[in-house]
Scaffold this active site. Structure first.
Site, PDB file in Angstrom:
ATOM      1  N   LYS A   1       0.844  -1.191   0.000  1.00 31.53           N
ATOM      2  CA  LYS A   1       0.000   0.000   0.000  1.00 31.53           C
ATOM      3  C   LYS A   1       0.885   1.248   0.000  1.00 31.53           C
ATOM      4  O   LYS A   1       2.029   1.189   0.466  1.00 31.53           O
ATOM      5  CB  LYS A   1      -0.847   0.032   1.275  1.00 31.53           C
ATOM      6  CG  LYS A   1      -1.970  -0.985   1.323  1.00 31.53           C
ATOM      7  CD  LYS A   1      -2.745  -0.867   2.627  1.00 31.53           C
ATOM      8  CE  LYS A   1      -3.834  -1.915   2.734  1.00 31.53           C
ATOM      9  NZ  LYS A   1      -4.932  -1.740   1.774  1.00 31.53           N
TER      10      LYS A   1
ATOM     11  N   ARG B   1     -10.019 -11.759   2.410  1.00 29.53           N
ATOM     12  CA  ARG B   1     -10.867 -12.824   1.854  1.00 29.53           C
ATOM     13  C   ARG B   1     -10.158 -14.178   1.911  1.00 29.53           C
ATOM     14  O   ARG B   1     -10.810 -15.213   1.993  1.00 29.53           O
ATOM     15  CB  ARG B   1     -11.288 -12.447   0.419  1.00 29.53           C
ATOM     16  CG  ARG B   1     -10.156 -12.301  -0.532  1.00 29.53           C
ATOM     17  CD  ARG B   1     -10.568 -11.544  -1.801  1.00 29.53           C
ATOM     18  NE  ARG B   1     -10.686 -10.102  -1.583  1.00 29.53           N
ATOM     19  CZ  ARG B   1     -11.026  -9.225  -2.522  1.00 29.53           C
ATOM     20  NH1 ARG B   1     -11.314  -9.631  -3.745  1.00 29.53           N
ATOM     21  NH2 ARG B   1     -11.108  -7.953  -2.248  1.00 29.53           N
TER      22      ARG B   1
HETATM   23  N1  BES Z   1      -7.959  -3.948   4.693  1.00 31.58           N
HETATM   24  C1  BES Z   1      -8.150  -3.572   3.345  1.00 31.58           C
HETATM   25  C2  BES Z   1      -9.466  -2.843   3.135  1.00 31.58           C
HETATM   26  C3  BES Z   1      -9.372  -1.363   3.136  1.00 31.58           C
HETATM   27  C4  BES Z   1      -8.710  -0.687   2.119  1.00 31.58           C
HETATM   28  C5  BES Z   1     -10.001  -0.622   4.088  1.00 31.58           C
HETATM   29  C6  BES Z   1      -8.653   0.684   2.101  1.00 31.58           C
HETATM   30  C7  BES Z   1      -9.961   0.750   4.093  1.00 31.58           C
HETATM   31  C8  BES Z   1      -9.287   1.416   3.097  1.00 31.58           C
HETATM   32  C9  BES Z   1      -8.150  -4.803   2.452  1.00 31.58           C
HETATM   33  O1  BES Z   1      -7.356  -5.855   2.858  1.00 31.58           O
HETATM   34  C10 BES Z   1      -7.662  -4.357   1.119  1.00 31.58           C
HETATM   35  O2  BES Z   1      -6.540  -3.963   1.049  1.00 31.58           O
HETATM   36  N2  BES Z   1      -8.510  -4.425   0.098  1.00 31.58           N
HETATM   37  C11 BES Z   1      -8.180  -3.988  -1.202  1.00 31.58           C
HETATM   38  C12 BES Z   1      -8.687  -5.027  -2.175  1.00 31.58           C
HETATM   39  C13 BES Z   1      -8.154  -4.850  -3.576  1.00 31.58           C
HETATM   40  C14 BES Z   1      -6.685  -5.162  -3.611  1.00 31.58           C
HETATM   41  C15 BES Z   1      -8.913  -5.766  -4.490  1.00 31.58           C
HETATM   42  C16 BES Z   1      -8.866  -2.647  -1.442  1.00 31.58           C
HETATM   43  O3  BES Z   1      -9.996  -2.460  -1.001  1.00 31.58           O
HETATM   44  O4  BES Z   1      -8.222  -1.772  -2.021  1.00 31.58           O
HETATM   45 ZN    ZN Z   2      -5.331  -5.655   2.166  1.00 29.89          ZN
END
Ligand code: BES
Ligand code: ZN
Ligand code: ZN
Length: 483
Positions: free
Chosen positions: A265, A339
């Protein structure tokens, strides 16, 4: 804080602050004379969450009277009272008030309202300041009494239930607010173990070796990039006399920190990803409340706890893992890790005999794009379970909005190399994530909650501290209690 239920005479009660509700458009007979000026000037209107703090009000022995606006009478429900009670405690502790009496007069003293006020008072006393070396002096109301005209058995029970839910919310938030250097997966399992001690819950933590034996390849793939070992937490409640054959499984995402892994990230705002275990913390808190309140249904709480890191052993985009279900998964983005751990947790819950499943996860940024910070996204594979869920959530004052599960979203997860891939396309990210989980829930009635937008409050509200919200703990407990 000491919280009691009693029936003092309001005019004569000695306390630092007597909290009196004032409905919008109505004048209290006992305040009309002493507060005539304030009523006339419109300074007391009774609007929801309007607070007026007064010293030495004629006709009352209390040192202060807090006139708390309760809004339009026809709109006031238990959820509203919970907010008022929380906000009142938060307001009064800022004033250095040590003792308070919250009056629920006449018809307002219903079981649901007493429970809501008890929850609100306890939850309102919580602050996210566990790691401050010096606490701000005077920042706590030491004792609160909820005053009703006659405290019968029904109200006593409701009072106890409300208090237990408030304490569970605070436990859950204490766990959630711990930073990721302290709350590792191992530490999270220890918090759960401490909670379970002496409650009658059976408790087990599966370690990495056990998970390997079982074949939890999806979860282990996420865990392998971190120096912190994963912990798979299982808490089980069995009723003395079950009212039926149903066995509820509550599953919470427990990613103690989500860097994204190799699909890392951006650094800006990454610290927020310490909240990625809030679903798991809600399950731990809910299991504490369930152990105390003893519903007639068996409940198993499961928290897969892992840290998602880009270490030298981390899984790569392109890896293919075999999940506990036997299905193979192509990892295309290591940041879609929630997931993966939930897939194995869902399969494990079904193997344990759960007949109905609810999972809660800070799963996608997309759900926050869709619903903001107000409502949690609900994906349901079973209408009867959904009906139970929505009613439980309404009573808890936790807003939920149904989102679609549709085979067209499943198409986004097709790959030629494995049974399924772990990300969908650019659009509808919360929906393709839910469809991924559905693959593992199969025919078992199941609800998935995406709480990524609602599990954490970035700016405090009058009735809620900044930080973790505990959502959907109240709904979890109500679901079990109402079964
Ligand atoms: N924990 C995050 C969800 C999240 C992302 C919460 C941004 C709040 C802000 C999750 O594990 C994640 O990173 N999800 C990705 C999925 C994508 C890679 C398909 C997302 O939501 O960007
Ligand atoms: Zn994630
Ligand atoms: Zn995550």
């Amino acid at each position: 804080m000491e919280l009691t239920l009693g029936s003092p005479q309001l005019a004569g009660v000695e306390t630092d602050a007597l909290i009196l509700l004032e409905a919008e458009g109505e004048k209290r007979a006992d305040l009309e004379k002493p507060l005539a000026g304030l009523y006339e000037s419109g300074e007391i209107s009774g609007k929801l969450l309007e607070f007026t703090l007064l010293h030495g009000v004629e006709g009352f022995r209390a040192r202060r009277v807090l006139v708390a606006g309760s809004g339009k009478p026809e709109k006031l429900d238990a959820a509203g009272l919970r907010k008022i009670a929380s906000a009142a405690v938060r307001f009064l502790k800022g004033k250095g008030v040590k003792s308070a009496v919250f009056a629920l007069e006449g018809g307002a003293a219903t079981a649901a309202n007493v429970a809501a006020v008890a929850t609100g008072v306890v939850a309102g006393s919580w602050e996210p300041d566990r790691l401050k070396s010096k606490k701000e002096p005077g920042k706590a109301v030491a004792s609160v009494e909820i005053a009703v005209s006659a405290a019968g058995d029904g109200l006593e029970k409701a009072f106890g239930r409300g208090k237990v839910i408030g304490e569970a919310l605070n436990l859950s938030r204490d766990i959630s607010v711990e930073p990721p250097n302290i709350l590792t997966p191992t530490a999270m399992a220890e918090r759960a173990r401490e909670m379970a001690k002496g409650t009658g819950l059976s408790f087990e933590v599966l370690d990495r070796d056990r998970m390997r034996q079982l074949g939890m390849g999806a979860l282990l793939g996420v865990a392998q990039g971190s120096a912190e070992p994963p912990a798979f937490i299982v808490m089980q409640y069995k009723p003395e006399k079950a009212t039926g054959a149903a066995h509820l499984g509550l599953i919470g995402k427990g990613v103690t920190f989500d860097t994204g892994g190799i699909s890392i990230k951006p650094s800006e705002g990454m610290e927020k990803m310490k909240y990625d275990m809030c679903g798991g913390a809600a399950v731990i808190g809910a299991m504490q409340a369930i152990a105390r309140l003893k519903p007639g249904i068996a409940v198993t709480g499961i928290v897969p706890a892992v840290e998602n890191m880009p270490g030298g052993k981390a899984q790569r985009p392109g890896d293919i893992v075999t999940s506990l279900s036997g299905k193979t998964i192509e990892i295309l983005n290591t940041d879609a890790e929630g997931r993966l751990i939930l897939a194995d947790a869902i399969t494990y819950a079904i193997q344990l005999g759960c007949t109905h499943l609810v999972d809660a996860a800070t799963l996608t940024g997309a759900i926050a794009v869709a619903l903001g910070h107000t409502s949690s996204g609900v994906f349901a594979s079973d209408e009867a379970l959904l009906e139970r869920w929505m009613s439980a959530a309404k009573d808890a004052g936790e807003k939920m909005w149904r989102m679609p599960l549709d085979d067209e979203y499943r198409d986004q997860l097709k790959t030629v190399y494995a049974d399924i891939q772990n990300i969908g396309g650019r659009w509808g990210g919360a929906c393709s994530a839910a469809m991924f989980l559905k693959e593992f829930a199969g025919e078992t009635p199941w609800i998935h909650l995406d709480v990524a937008g609602t599990a954490w409050l970035d700016d405090e509200k009058p009735f809620l501290a900044k930080g973790p919200t505990g959502i959907p703990l109240g709904s979890f407990v109500n679901l079990a209690m109402g079964w």
